[in-house]
Design an enzyme around this catalytic site. Structure first.
Site, PDB file in Angstrom:
ATOM      1  N   GLU A 145       0.885  -1.292   0.094  1.00  0.00           N
ATOM      2  CA  GLU A 145      -0.064  -0.042  -0.115  1.00  0.00           C
ATOM      3  C   GLU A 145       0.928   1.483  -0.157  1.00  0.00           C
ATOM      4  O   GLU A 145       1.846   1.237   0.807  1.00  0.00           O
ATOM      5  CB  GLU A 145      -0.977   0.063   1.162  1.00  0.00           C
ATOM      6  N   GLY A 190       2.724   2.328  10.822  1.00  0.00           N
ATOM      7  CA  GLY A 190       2.558   1.718  12.102  1.00  0.00           C
ATOM      8  C   GLY A 190       2.387   0.154  11.698  1.00  0.00           C
ATOM      9  O   GLY A 190       3.230  -0.526  12.312  1.00  0.00           O
ATOM     10  N   ALA A 191       1.729  -0.074  10.704  1.00  0.00           N
ATOM     11  CA  ALA A 191       1.302  -1.493  10.462  1.00  0.00           C
ATOM     12  C   ALA A 191       0.308  -1.370   9.026  1.00  0.00           C
ATOM     13  O   ALA A 191      -0.019  -0.401   8.636  1.00  0.00           O
ATOM     14  CB  ALA A 191       0.608  -2.156  11.730  1.00  0.00           C
ATOM     15  N   MET A 192       0.494  -2.845   8.906  1.00  0.00           N
ATOM     16  CA  MET A 192      -0.478  -2.780   7.435  1.00  0.00           C
ATOM     17  C   MET A 192      -1.200  -4.280   7.489  1.00  0.00           C
ATOM     18  O   MET A 192      -0.868  -5.305   7.979  1.00  0.00           O
ATOM     19  CB  MET A 192       0.721  -3.119   6.096  1.00  0.00           C
ATOM     20  N   GLU A 193      -2.518  -3.946   6.894  1.00  0.00           N
ATOM     21  CA  GLU A 193      -3.608  -5.088   6.920  1.00  0.00           C
ATOM     22  C   GLU A 193      -3.649  -5.967   5.871  1.00  0.00           C
ATOM     23  O   GLU A 193      -4.586  -6.684   5.575  1.00  0.00           O
ATOM     24  CB  GLU A 193      -4.894  -4.305   7.013  1.00  0.00           C
ATOM     25  N   GLU A 253      -5.657  -3.017  12.447  1.00  0.00           N
ATOM     26  CA  GLU A 253      -5.402  -3.857  11.191  1.00  0.00           C
ATOM     27  C   GLU A 253      -6.203  -5.091  11.196  1.00  0.00           C
ATOM     28  O   GLU A 253      -6.696  -5.524  10.154  1.00  0.00           O
ATOM     29  CB  GLU A 253      -3.817  -4.311  11.292  1.00  0.00           C
ATOM     30  N   HIS A 313      -9.759  -4.338   9.536  1.00  0.00           N
ATOM     31  CA  HIS A 313      -9.416  -3.784   8.033  1.00  0.00           C
ATOM     32  C   HIS A 313      -9.855  -4.961   7.223  1.00  0.00           C
ATOM     33  O   HIS A 313     -10.407  -4.938   5.935  1.00  0.00           O
ATOM     34  CB  HIS A 313      -8.059  -3.454   7.759  1.00  0.00           C
ATOM     35  N   GLU A 362     -10.111   3.659   5.916  1.00  0.00           N
ATOM     36  CA  GLU A 362      -9.407   4.364   7.071  1.00  0.00           C
ATOM     37  C   GLU A 362      -9.987   5.042   8.261  1.00  0.00           C
ATOM     38  O   GLU A 362      -9.991   4.753   9.262  1.00  0.00           O
ATOM     39  CB  GLU A 362      -8.118   5.337   6.605  1.00  0.00           C
TER      40      GLU A 362
HETATM   41  N1  TRP Z   1      -3.226   0.783   5.552  1.00  0.00           N
HETATM   42  C1  TRP Z   1      -2.222   0.918   6.740  1.00  0.00           C
HETATM   43  C2  TRP Z   1      -2.904   1.355   7.995  1.00  0.00           C
HETATM   44  O1  TRP Z   1      -3.540   2.192   8.301  1.00  0.00           O
HETATM   45  C3  TRP Z   1      -1.295   2.258   6.643  1.00  0.00           C
HETATM   46  C4  TRP Z   1       0.085   2.006   5.935  1.00  0.00           C
HETATM   47  C5  TRP Z   1       0.868   1.229   6.470  1.00  0.00           C
HETATM   48  C6  TRP Z   1       0.276   2.661   4.896  1.00  0.00           C
HETATM   49  N2  TRP Z   1       2.120   1.058   5.464  1.00  0.00           N
HETATM   50  C7  TRP Z   1       1.859   2.210   4.471  1.00  0.00           C
HETATM   51  C8  TRP Z   1      -0.046   3.550   4.070  1.00  0.00           C
HETATM   52  C9  TRP Z   1       2.836   2.757   3.585  1.00  0.00           C
HETATM   53  C10 TRP Z   1       1.000   4.053   3.001  1.00  0.00           C
HETATM   54  C11 TRP Z   1       2.327   3.610   2.885  1.00  0.00           C
HETATM   55  O2  TRP Z   1      -3.398   0.471   8.574  1.00  0.00           O
HETATM   56 ZN    ZN Z   2      -5.686   1.549   8.534  1.00  0.00          ZN
END
Ligand code: TRP
Ligand code: ZN
Length: 850
Positions: free
Chosen positions: A122, A254-257, A291, A294, A313
């Site tokens: 993302e 922070g983190a990614m879903e 996450e 999501h 979001e």
């Molecule tokens: N979708 C992620 C969240 O909000 C956000 C995120 C994680 C993101 N890594 C990223 C957005 C890198 C842009 C680029 O939970």
């Molecule tokens: Zn998010």
């Protein structure tokens, strides 16, 4: 690399892609500097699309070969992607590319962190992995085979095969490419298990590097609580056999879903009492929930295009806030969110970077993962819920999941489920998504013959690209208190829809005191000219916990502004009011700790600017110090009692009750340190058995200009722990006095452990510098120059993190001409850097131009 002319993408230009994807098969042959990615993708023409150009995104890829239906082709390749002639019938695309994860410092696409392979796709990172229509409205099932000699090989979905040196994963749920993930490394699983509401067993794992096993238990419990909560409150069940979380040290956010394979910044998941503060625990619980949530709001229902980012979001932040309120204290969570919104979103919404919750154009989408899209986006949903009521909200959400499962949606789809559920016309409400800027609501009151009339007026100042503002639908929760503090009218939600509107309350025995914008019912600035006595009355009597806290906060702000503007001394209303609250042993300690908080210095600068004054950072700093000192003296006799009241005789627990006691104890310690020069803090430092207390004692010492021995001892104790060392770096800058901040920050950048390519470490110093208001704004510009030096150095390595940190300069127009000139010079220097990234170019030019 800078584009000759940066291209702007517009929401209004949306068109669907010419082809649909039925399936994706990927094979990865992992090698640090020459990973081969082979793709086999089934395309078919999209009957809904008129433009049938077969363009696949692709950046930084070495194309080895490509074929359509088995016939080798030579597509036209640019630095953005490739174009080929595609048949007007279903066909199979195959390609092989080579990529270099070992040299990927931008942390986007496939990259390496401490010998481990991981991905971040993302928003538009998948195009750095292979050629693909890298847009969220193109959804497909994925099968992924990973060949590599690392012991743990993970991707999305369910495991579908494995052997010596390989593993295969199949994700049955169609998804956009931004949710793709792959991880390979020497990892250890902290296992868990969850049985869903329909009785399916789900295998859970939290994967970490050796050495971090002891920091997994809390995150695993948070995951199970999240899964249960989403079933109980939203009826949403998990939909795969496994759910994996991986902790990574090098991560931009922070983190990614990613579907079934969430990837976390290690700071957002790893926790232990010895190494993590109570705020860390709370944040980790919330991010894990975020996450996980999501999976439905984002993954099962995703976004049509990146302009709709708030669709996933805003809603997911709203859901994680509800979760935190349920797990912990609802008023404390609401207050935290208001503090956070005012600290991060209001400056954005009232400065050069202001943009709507749903932006209408962008150059680099990574620059729009903002407090406005996330936090104001969540506030908009909270207002919608307040306006339609809890039952209608629940029905609308059921309809949303029912109607749109498996789709890529827009804000129009979202609004429509509410209109269809309630029969209400939400046209005007929808302005919250398109109009930028923070509305200001002013209050005038009238009392006549038993009738109280409240007149509310709204206005929004012009923002970049939007000079005219229209009235919005603002839910204003109001309650009335009688002269002896009883509530004579319980909370009612007034709907302010006009520029100005009056609301009458008849049949009252005496002139009431109004408590307005209870529970922070809308993300607006309330301008209510209460007297100090009026605010003190609400601070003593308001039945709405948010507004009771707000009364104290406003009283503090008014006090500080008078100290700054009129050289006044701290008034009795504030000091006595705070004393009374602190004394009230019935009040939640966490809440009492919040009552001791003051508006941030940056907020005070904004408030001065709003009143037509030019904020001087040193004067603001001095006023805050003076008020703190006066508060310490005023509550002096109470401090020993606060210390004993907050003693915990159980073993450490990260729960809200214990955390609240530690927060109040820490606040009391900070006041004590202003009276005893840090003697008690030094004792508490030696006695502390957890990071919350260790860090709070150390902060007190540093603020008192002491703590050199403790700082060195802390380093020796924790130098092996990256996350604790981030705190060690950050605290020194955060606690530095204004004249020393920039020098301390600069010295820390020369420390052997200042690994600036790691975003957490970079932010621990540079973020703390930007947040230390008086230190960053030192009159000679040393803070600005230091930050600019490092942004210029980081940009070619990691544009995303560089661009985000440019927002430190967004408030520059508030300050005096000298400082404006100094900031302009630094931003110009950044802007003129050869080969500046598109990310940073966009940020700097928006800040400079507006
Ligand atoms: N979708 C992620 C969240 O909000 C956000 C995120 C994680 C993101 N890594 C990223 C957005 C890198 C842009 C680029 O939970
Ligand atoms: Zn998010």
């Amino acid at each position: 690399m800078r584009d000759a002319a940066p291209t702007t993408i517009y929401l209004k230009d949306y068109t669907p892609f010419g082809f649909l994807v039925d399936s994706v098969h990927l094979t990865f042959d992992l090698a640090a500097h020459a990973t081969r990615v082979t793709s086999r993708i089934a395309f078919r023409p999209n009957p809904e699309a008129s433009d049938k150009t077969f363009f696949l995104h692709g950046e930084e890829l070495k194309l080895i070969r490509a074929s359509i239906d088995g016939v080798e082709i030579s597509p036209v390749v640019t630095d953005k992607g490739l174009t080929a002639d595609a048949p007007d019938a279903p066909f199979i695309w195959e390609a092989e590319v080579e990529i270099d994860p070992g040299n990927n410092t931008a942390l986007e696409g496939l990259y390496m962190s401490n010998g481990m392979y991981c991905t971040q796709c993302e928003a538009e990172g998948f195009r750095k992995i292979t050629f693909y229509p890298d847009r969220p409205d193109v959804m497909s099932t994925f099968t992924v085979r990973i060949n590599g000699d690392l012991p743990v090989l993970l991707s999305n979905g369910n495991p579908s095969g494995k052997g010596e040196g390989w593993a295969e994963w199949t994700d049955p749920w169609p998804k956009p490419a931004y949710l793709f993930a792959l991880v390979a490394g020497e990892l250890i699983a902290h296992p868990g298990q969850f049985t869903t509401m329909s009785g399916r067993d789900v295998e859970l794992n939290l994967w970490v590097r050796p050495g971090d096993e002891g920091k997994c238990a809390f995150g695993m419990e948070a995951l199970k609580k999240s899964m249960k909560w989403d079933e109980d409150v939203y009826g949403r069940e998990y939909d795969l056999d496994v759910f994996n979380i991986v902790a990574v040290d090098d991560f931009n956010m922070g983190a990614m879903e990613n579907k079934g394979l969430n990837i976390f910044n290690s700071s957002a998941v790893l926790a232990s009492p010895e190494t993590s503060t109570d705020l860390n625990f709370e944040r980790i619980e919330a991010i894990i929930a975020h996450e996980y949530f999501h999976n439905w709001t984002g993954n099962r229902i995703t976004c049509r295009d990146w302009f709709q980012l708030c669709l996933k979001e805003g809603l997911t932040v709203f859901r994680d806030a509800q979760f935190t309120s349920d797990m912990r204290s609802a008023p404390v969570k609401r207050i935290h969110d208001a503090i956070d919104l005012r600290a991060r979103q209001f400056p954005e919404d009232n400065g050069p970077l202001s943009h709507p919750v749903r932006p209408e154009s962008f150059q680099e989408i990574n620059n729009f993962y903002t407090a406005t899209v996330y936090e104001k986006g969540a506030e908009v949903i909270g207002m919608l819920k307040r306006l339609v009521g809890d039952d209608a909200y629940a029905k609308a959400l059921d309809l949303y999941f029912d109607r749109h499962d498996g789709q890529a949606c827009t804000i129009e789809d979202w609004i429509k489920v509410f209109e269809d559920t309630t029969g209400r016309d939400l046209t005007q409400f929808k302005r919250w998504y398109s109009q930028s800027g923070t509305p200001r609501v002013t209050v005038t009151e009238d009392w006549n013959d038993g009738t109280y009339t409240l007149t509310l007026a709204q206005r929004t100042d012009p923002t970049p690209g939007q000079s005219e503002k229209l009235p919005q639908v603002i839910p204003v929760a109001v309650g009335l208190l009688g002269p002896n503090g009883d509530e004579v009218r319980g909370t009612e939600v007034l709907e302010l829809t006009e520029a100005e509107q009056s609301f009458q309350f008849a049949g009252l025995a005496a002139k009431p005191v109004a408590s307005i914008l209870r529970d922070f019912s809308a993300p607006v600035i309330l301008e209510h000219d209460h007297t100090d006595a009026g605010r003190a009355f609400l601070l003593a009597h308001d039945t709405d916990p948010f507004n009771r806290w707000q009364a104290g906060r406003s009283l503090a702000e008014d006090t500080l502004l008078r100290m700054i503007l009129e050289d006044a001394t701290p008034g009795a209303d504030y000091l006595d009011g705070i004393l009374a609250v602190l004394r009230d042993g019935e009040l939640d300690p966490a809440y009492r700790a919040l009552m001791l908080g003051l508006p941030t210095q940056s907020e005070l600068a904004a408030a001065l600017h709003d009143r037509g004054a030019t904020p001087d950072p040193m004067t603001i700093w001095t006023a805050v110090e003076t008020l703190r000192q006066a508060t310490a003296q005023h509550v002096q006799d109470l401090l020993p009692r606060l210390h004993s009241e907050t003693l915990i005789d159980a073993s450490f627990g990260p729960d809200a009750d214990q955390a609240g006691k530690r927060a109040l104890g820490g606040a009391a310690l900070a006041l004590t340190a202003r009276l005893d020069g840090g003697a008690r803090a030094a004792e508490e430092y030696s006695a502390s058995g957890n990071m919350t207390q260790q860090l709070s004692a150390l902060s007190c010492l540093l603020r008192a200009g002491k703590g050199e021995t403790e700082l060195a001892a802390f380093y020796d104790q924790w130098k092996h722990d990256r996350l604790v060392m981030d705190k060690w770096f950050g605290l020194q800058v955060a606690m530095a006095s204004p004249d020393e901040t920039a020098d301390i920050a600069r010295t820390l950048t020369e420390h052997p452990d200042f690994n600036w390519k790691n975003p957490n470490r970079f932010r621990s110093v540079m973020g703390a510098l930007a947040m230390n208001h008086a230190g960053f704004h030192r009159a000679d510009g040393a803070g600005y120059a230091l930050l600019a030096d490092w942004l210029i150095q980081l940009d070619p390595v990691n544009p995303q993190t560089t661009a985000r940190m440019c927002s430190a300069f967004q408030t520059w127009k508030r300050y005096d001409a000298n400082r404006q000139e100094l900031i302009r010079a630094q931003m110009t220097r950044i802007a003129e850097t050869p080969e500046l990234s598109r990310d940073t170019t966009e940020m700097v030019s928006r800040i400079l131009d507006a």
